[in-house]
Design a protein around this motif. Structure first.
Motif, PDB file in Angstrom:
ATOM      1  N   LEU A   9      10.738  -0.745  20.484  1.00 37.38           N
ATOM      2  CA  LEU A   9       9.865  -0.246  19.420  1.00 37.38           C
ATOM      3  C   LEU A   9      10.554  -0.330  18.059  1.00 37.38           C
ATOM      4  O   LEU A   9       9.938  -0.729  17.062  1.00 37.38           O
ATOM      5  N   ILE A  10      11.836  -0.008  18.022  1.00 31.41           N
ATOM      6  CA  ILE A  10      12.609  -0.098  16.780  1.00 31.41           C
ATOM      7  C   ILE A  10      12.682  -1.546  16.301  1.00 31.41           C
ATOM      8  O   ILE A  10      12.459  -1.847  15.126  1.00 31.41           O
ATOM      9  N   LEU A  11      12.983  -2.469  17.221  1.00 34.31           N
ATOM     10  CA  LEU A  11      13.077  -3.880  16.856  1.00 34.31           C
ATOM     11  C   LEU A  11      11.723  -4.434  16.405  1.00 34.31           C
ATOM     12  O   LEU A  11      11.637  -5.203  15.446  1.00 34.31           O
ATOM     13  N   PHE A  12      10.651  -4.040  17.106  1.00 36.00           N
ATOM     14  CA  PHE A  12       9.319  -4.485  16.730  1.00 36.00           C
ATOM     15  C   PHE A  12       8.956  -3.985  15.330  1.00 36.00           C
ATOM     16  O   PHE A  12       8.442  -4.734  14.498  1.00 36.00           O
ATOM     17  N   SER A  13       9.251  -2.714  15.076  1.00 35.72           N
ATOM     18  CA  SER A  13       8.959  -2.137  13.756  1.00 35.72           C
ATOM     19  C   SER A  13       9.748  -2.849  12.661  1.00 35.72           C
ATOM     20  O   SER A  13       9.226  -3.108  11.573  1.00 35.72           O
ATOM     21  N   GLY A  14      10.987  -3.151  12.942  1.00 39.25           N
ATOM     22  CA  GLY A  14      11.800  -3.892  11.974  1.00 39.25           C
ATOM     23  C   GLY A  14      11.233  -5.276  11.712  1.00 39.25           C
ATOM     24  O   GLY A  14      11.198  -5.736  10.569  1.00 39.25           O
ATOM     25  N   GLY A  15      10.788  -5.952  12.751  1.00 35.41           N
ATOM     26  CA  GLY A  15      10.183  -7.278  12.596  1.00 35.41           C
ATOM     27  C   GLY A  15       8.906  -7.220  11.771  1.00 35.41           C
ATOM     28  O   GLY A  15       8.666  -8.077  10.913  1.00 35.41           O
ATOM     29  N   VAL A  16       8.080  -6.211  12.031  1.00 37.89           N
ATOM     30  CA  VAL A  16       6.836  -6.053  11.266  1.00 37.89           C
ATOM     31  C   VAL A  16       7.163  -5.780   9.793  1.00 37.89           C
ATOM     32  O   VAL A  16       6.541  -6.344   8.894  1.00 37.89           O
ATOM     33  N   LEU A  18       9.871  -6.650   8.108  1.00 37.57           N
ATOM     34  CA  LEU A  18      10.388  -7.874   7.484  1.00 37.57           C
ATOM     35  C   LEU A  18       9.258  -8.863   7.204  1.00 37.57           C
ATOM     36  O   LEU A  18       9.205  -9.473   6.130  1.00 37.57           O
ATOM     37  N   THR A  19       8.349  -9.007   8.152  1.00 34.28           N
ATOM     38  CA  THR A  19       7.223  -9.922   7.972  1.00 34.28           C
ATOM     39  C   THR A  19       6.358  -9.485   6.797  1.00 34.28           C
ATOM     40  O   THR A  19       5.960 -10.301   5.960  1.00 34.28           O
ATOM     41  N   CYS A  20       6.074  -8.198   6.708  1.00 33.87           N
ATOM     42  CA  CYS A  20       5.258  -7.690   5.602  1.00 33.87           C
ATOM     43  C   CYS A  20       5.951  -7.906   4.264  1.00 33.87           C
ATOM     44  O   CYS A  20       5.304  -8.284   3.282  1.00 33.87           O
ATOM     45  N   SER A  21       7.251  -7.674   4.208  1.00 39.22           N
ATOM     46  CA  SER A  21       7.962  -7.850   2.937  1.00 39.22           C
ATOM     47  C   SER A  21       7.956  -9.315   2.515  1.00 39.22           C
ATOM     48  O   SER A  21       7.784  -9.622   1.325  1.00 39.22           O
ATOM     49  N   VAL A  22       8.103 -10.243   3.464  1.00 34.59           N
ATOM     50  CA  VAL A  22       8.054 -11.671   3.137  1.00 34.59           C
ATOM     51  C   VAL A  22       6.668 -12.041   2.626  1.00 34.59           C
ATOM     52  O   VAL A  22       6.529 -12.773   1.643  1.00 34.59           O
ATOM     53  N   LEU A  23       5.622 -11.523   3.271  1.00 36.30           N
ATOM     54  CA  LEU A  23       4.256 -11.816   2.831  1.00 36.30           C
ATOM     55  C   LEU A  23       3.998 -11.279   1.424  1.00 36.30           C
ATOM     56  O   LEU A  23       3.391 -11.961   0.591  1.00 36.30           O
ATOM     57  N   VAL A  24       4.455 -10.070   1.148  1.00 38.46           N
ATOM     58  CA  VAL A  24       4.246  -9.472  -0.183  1.00 38.46           C
ATOM     59  C   VAL A  24       4.980 -10.274  -1.250  1.00 38.46           C
ATOM     60  O   VAL A  24       4.427 -10.575  -2.314  1.00 38.46           O
ATOM     61  N   LEU A  25       6.231 -10.633  -0.973  1.00 38.64           N
ATOM     62  CA  LEU A  25       7.002 -11.405  -1.947  1.00 38.64           C
ATOM     63  C   LEU A  25       6.396 -12.772  -2.193  1.00 38.64           C
ATOM     64  O   LEU A  25       6.284 -13.222  -3.338  1.00 38.64           O
ATOM     65  N   SER A  26       5.985 -13.457  -1.131  1.00 38.59           N
ATOM     66  CA  SER A  26       5.417 -14.794  -1.312  1.00 38.59           C
ATOM     67  C   SER A  26       4.064 -14.726  -2.010  1.00 38.59           C
ATOM     68  O   SER A  26       3.737 -15.592  -2.821  1.00 38.59           O
ATOM     69  N   PHE A  27       3.273 -13.685  -1.734  1.00 39.12           N
ATOM     70  CA  PHE A  27       1.994 -13.541  -2.429  1.00 39.12           C
ATOM     71  C   PHE A  27       2.219 -13.316  -3.917  1.00 39.12           C
ATOM     72  O   PHE A  27       1.544 -13.913  -4.753  1.00 39.12           O
TER      73      PHE A  27
END
Length: 56
Positions: A9-16, A18-27
């Protein structure tokens, strides 16, 4: 030490996160580039209009 399910659960949350931060930055980067591009297009259009006006 957390059990396996908690670790997953910790690893999944970290992955989510990171993915959200990459999407926000690229947008943000894409949005800024598009605004600059449309501004240049608008300025070019104005300049072309000014150059096409008959001289007095």
């Amino acid at each position: 030490m957390p059990d396996a399910q908690a670790m997953q659960l910790i690893l999944f949350s970290g992955g989510v996160a990171l993915t959200c931060s990459v999407l926000v930055l690229s947008f943000g980067r894409t949005d800024r580039a598009e605004r600059e591009r449309s501004g240049r297009r608008r300025m070019r259009r104005r300049l072309n209009r000014m150059l096409r006006l008959p001289s007095d």
